[in-house]
Design a protein around this motif. Structure first.
Motif, PDB file in Angstrom:
ATOM      1  N   PRO A   8      30.131 -22.322  -7.481  1.00 37.68           N
ATOM      2  CA  PRO A   8      31.279 -22.572  -8.353  1.00 37.68           C
ATOM      3  C   PRO A   8      31.094 -23.809  -9.213  1.00 37.68           C
ATOM      4  N   VAL A   9      30.126 -24.625  -8.853  1.00 37.99           N
ATOM      5  CA  VAL A   9      29.914 -25.867  -9.602  1.00 37.99           C
ATOM      6  C   VAL A   9      28.986 -25.637 -10.787  1.00 37.99           C
ATOM      7  N   ILE A  29      29.592 -32.630  -5.201  1.00 38.23           N
ATOM      8  CA  ILE A  29      30.269 -32.708  -6.491  1.00 38.23           C
ATOM      9  C   ILE A  29      31.639 -32.068  -6.405  1.00 38.23           C
ATOM     10  N   ASP A  30      31.682 -30.890  -5.764  1.00 43.07           N
ATOM     11  CA  ASP A  30      32.953 -30.192  -5.642  1.00 43.07           C
ATOM     12  C   ASP A  30      33.923 -31.002  -4.791  1.00 43.07           C
ATOM     13  N   LEU A  31      33.390 -31.605  -3.744  1.00 39.31           N
ATOM     14  CA  LEU A  31      34.233 -32.427  -2.876  1.00 39.31           C
ATOM     15  C   LEU A  31      34.802 -33.602  -3.666  1.00 39.31           C
ATOM     16  N   GLY A  32      33.960 -34.190  -4.486  1.00 41.92           N
ATOM     17  CA  GLY A  32      34.411 -35.306  -5.309  1.00 41.92           C
ATOM     18  C   GLY A  32      35.509 -34.888  -6.265  1.00 41.92           C
ATOM     19  N   GLY A  37      40.959 -35.051  -7.828  1.00 44.25           N
ATOM     20  CA  GLY A  37      42.103 -34.242  -8.242  1.00 44.25           C
ATOM     21  C   GLY A  37      43.344 -34.581  -7.449  1.00 44.25           C
ATOM     22  N   GLN A  38      43.135 -35.009  -6.220  1.00 48.87           N
ATOM     23  CA  GLN A  38      44.290 -35.330  -5.389  1.00 48.87           C
ATOM     24  C   GLN A  38      44.961 -36.611  -5.846  1.00 48.87           C
ATOM     25  N   TYR A  39      44.210 -37.425  -6.512  1.00 47.69           N
ATOM     26  CA  TYR A  39      44.814 -38.660  -7.013  1.00 47.69           C
ATOM     27  C   TYR A  39      45.805 -38.362  -8.124  1.00 47.69           C
ATOM     28  N   ARG A  40      45.551 -37.273  -8.829  1.00 41.07           N
ATOM     29  CA  ARG A  40      46.484 -36.876  -9.879  1.00 41.07           C
ATOM     30  C   ARG A  40      47.537 -35.963  -9.281  1.00 41.07           C
TER      31      ARG A  40
END
Ligand SMILES: [Zn+2]
Length: 60
Positions: A8-9, A29-32, A37-40
């Protein structure tokens, strides 16, 4: 069908050892992306983001 999975990356063929990604690198990368994304947090307007964070000048 399941053998034709793609990363998916980057879209490269998936490796069984690092599914659903093609490599550990893409998994990271996906984990990052997830973490960033959770910060937003969706919901409040972007302007309130400044109000929620008071200016903290922690000079060290
Ligand atoms: Zn990949």
């Amino acid at each position: 069908m399941s053998q034709n999975s793609t990363c998916p990356v980057c879209g490269a063929p998936t490796q069984a050892s690092t599914r659903p990604f093609c490599s550990q690198r893409c998994a990271d990368i996906d984990l990052g992306r997830w973490f960033s994304g959770q910060y937003r947090i969706p919901g409040p307007p972007a302007d309130e983001e400044n109000l929620e964070k008071p200016e903290i000048n922690d000079e060290r």
